[in-house]
Every structure is written in C-alpha cells, then in structure tokens.
Design a protein around this motif. Structure first.
Motif, short mmCIF file in Angstrom:
data_model
loop_
_atom_site.label_atom_id
_atom_site.label_comp_id
_atom_site.label_asym_id
_atom_site.label_seq_id
_atom_site.Cartn_x
_atom_site.Cartn_y
_atom_site.Cartn_z
N THR A 9 -2.00 -0.40 -6.10
CA THR A 9 -1.68 1.09 -5.96
C THR A 9 -2.30 1.71 -6.90
O THR A 9 -2.46 1.22 -7.82
N ARG A 92 2.14 13.96 -6.31
CA ARG A 92 1.33 13.37 -5.10
C ARG A 92 0.29 12.52 -5.62
O ARG A 92 -0.11 11.77 -4.74
N GLU A 95 1.20 8.94 -4.56
CA GLU A 95 0.89 8.40 -3.06
C GLU A 95 -0.43 8.43 -2.60
O GLU A 95 -0.67 8.08 -1.42
#
Length: 344
Positions: A9, A92, A95
C-alpha cells in the motif's frame, strides 16, 4: 534477485520514508487544501482567458503569442494537476492505490516541466527578436508547432519516467522522503535539470536587460529618436525584471528542497516546507498569465471583450482605437525604430 513491493500500500512506503500519513483532517490540512483549490481555480480561469484571447484575436497569431498560448495551456494543466492533488491529499492519501499515486505525481511533474520549458522557449524567442530588432520572430507556424510538440514530449517523458521504472518499489533504501515512491536519484536529476534551465533563463534575460540598458543610454544622447522608443524600452526592462524576480522567488525554493531530499540530506527538514514550496511554484502559473499577458494593452482590450461579452454583443472593437493602434505601430516601423512588445 531484488524483491519488489508492487502489492504493498501507499502507507507502507510512507512508513518506510518516515513521512506522516494522517487519518483525520487537521486544521493545517484544511487550510492548505482550501488555499490550494482557490489558487487552482484562479489559475484555471486566468489562463483560460489568455488562451481564448489568443484564439479570437488575429493580431495575436504570431509565434510569440502561440508560445504564450502554450504557456497558458501548460499552466492550465498545472492548475488541473494541482486541483487533482488537493482532492487526493491529506487523509485521502492513504486510500490511494500505487497507480493513482503515480498518476497524481506524474500530472504535477508533467505540467510543471511543460511550464518551465515553455518559459525557456519564450526567453530564447525574445532574445532573438530583441537582438535582431524585430517586433515578431520570423519563425514559421510549422516550426512553432514543432517546438510546442517537442515541449510537451519532453514534459511527458520527464513526468512519466518514474511510473515506468525510475522509482524505488524495488529498492526501499533509495526512496525519497517527500515523494516516498520516487527514487532520490530521480529527484536529484529533475531538480538539477530545472536549476540548469533557470540558470540559462537568467543568463538570457540578463543579456537582454544589459543590451536594452546600453541601447537606451546610447539613444538618449540623440534627440531624433521616436519618443515611443524609450517608453517601449523602459517597459521591456520592467517586464524582464518582473519575470526574473517572480520566477526565482516562486521556483528556486522548491527545486532546492527537492535537491536536498534527492541528495539524502539527513539534517534538512524538507517535509516541513514541502506543501508550501509546491504551492509557491503553482502560484507562478498565475503570475505567468499576469506578467506575460496583462501588461499588453491589446491583450487587456481583448480580455475586456471576453468578460463584457454581454455588454459588447452588439458592437465590435472600437474602429478608431484599433486604427490608432495600428497607425502608431506603423509609424514606429516606417521610421526605422526598433519596437518590442511591452508584454514580454
């Protein structure tokens, strides 16, 4: 064999670079986004106005104005890229997928590179016209289009290189702090490239500045030269000064910070000023529209036509004013005096 982290990620790489990822909106995050969106909207509107003016006014259908239009297009793209960043920053960021993160950064790099290279092209074009005592370059439209194409190809290559290999997904020890998925070597290359362009621009405009000053000194000893000549020269000197000052103030801090990060400076707190130097560079996209366009009387008149379209829908340019403007330019040309657009 190297192990790559393509399935990790964004948070993984931020933790590796020790760059903070927030999970909630802090006051400073809200302020940065609000300010960034405001600047982006103004950049979009002003540069869209410049592009429209150049399209609808045939007097702007010359090489220098095509380059100005391309600069406005690059700055318009920069406004869109920065707006995209504002909608994908703060909490954000965590994400985002790796692909979206690379798109976010590539948009910024491409737009800012296009703006810088276009500024260099304008500087070279102005240098040529000033020293050949011409109002407009003799460059053909075909060559201008080729030059504009080359500008965007260069910008795209520099902006997309990290997404296609020059990253640190397979070498975590080489990751940048400001851009945790970018290799520090890429940041060093990008910063040095831009600083070299800055230096070339400074040299070019300094040469123009010195030439104009000397020309004014020599001509001031004669009383026969046209009075508008001195006015045009003074306007050019002022514009050159504004260009250099704005460019150095807006761009140099960001490039220096990127270079320090790329070189792996351990004692430099680059993350503390990261957002502010990027915003400062984006503001230059707004200043470009003002410096290169709003100082031109003809451009301002075209802006008024566009903004007051409803008021002027039943009338066109004032014939008298247009005729006087054309006559004045012819007088300078016929008398053999050197003229330069006051906007550049």
């Amino acid at each position: 064999m190297k192990h790559c982290f393509y399935n990790e990620t964004v948070g993984f790489f931020y933790n590796n670079s020790r760059k903070e990822l927030t999970t909630y909106w802090r006051t400073k995050d809200v302020l940065v986004v609000a300010l960034g969106l405001t600047v982006s909207v103004i950049v979009l509107l002003t540069n869209l106005l410049v592009i429209t003016a150049i399209i609808i006014n045939r007097r702007f259908h010359y090489p220098i104005y095509y380059l100005l239009g391309n600069l406005a297009a690059a700055d318009l793209f920069a406004g869109i890229a920065y707006m995209f960043l504002m909608f994908h920053t703060g909490p954000r960021t965590a994400e985002l997928s790796l692909k979206t993160w690379f798109i976010r950064q590539s948009l910024l790099d491409t737009s800012l590179t296009a703006s810088v290279v276009n500024l260099l092209a304008i500087a070279v074009e102005r240098h040529q016209t000033v020293f050949t005592m011409q109002l407009h370059s003799k460059m053909s439209n075909q060559r201008v289009m080729i030059l504009i194409f080359c500008i965007w190809v260069t910008a795209l290559l520099l902006g997309l290189i990290p997404s296609y290999g020059w990253h640190c997904l397979c070498a975590l020890e080489k990751c940048s702090r400001m851009a945790p998925l970018y290799s520090r070597s890429y940041l060093t290359f990008w910063a040095i490239s831009n600083l070299v362009i800055f230096l070339i621009m400074v040299v070019v405009y300094t040469h123009i500045f010195i030439y104009v000053k000397r020309k004014m000194t020599r001509m001031s000893k004669h009383t026969s030269f046209h009075p508008r000549y001195k006015e045009t020269m003074i306007s050019l000197v002022k514009t050159v000064t504004i260009i250099l000052s704005a460019f150095v103030i807006c761009w140099t801090p960001g490039q220096v910070v990127l270079l320090l990060d790329g070189l792996g400076c351990k004692t430099c707190d680059v993350l503390a000023v990261e957002k502010y130097v990027l915003l400062l560079a984006e503001i230059n996209s707004l200043i470009n529209a003002i410096v290169y366009s709003y100082r031109d009387n003809e451009m301002r008149s075209t802006f008024r036509r566009i903004l007051c379209f409803v008021c002027y829908r039943n009338s066109k340019y004032t014939p008298t004013a247009a005729k006087l403007n054309t006559t004045d330019r012819r007088t300078l040309s016929q008398n053999g005096h050197f003229t330069v657009d006051s906007s550049i």
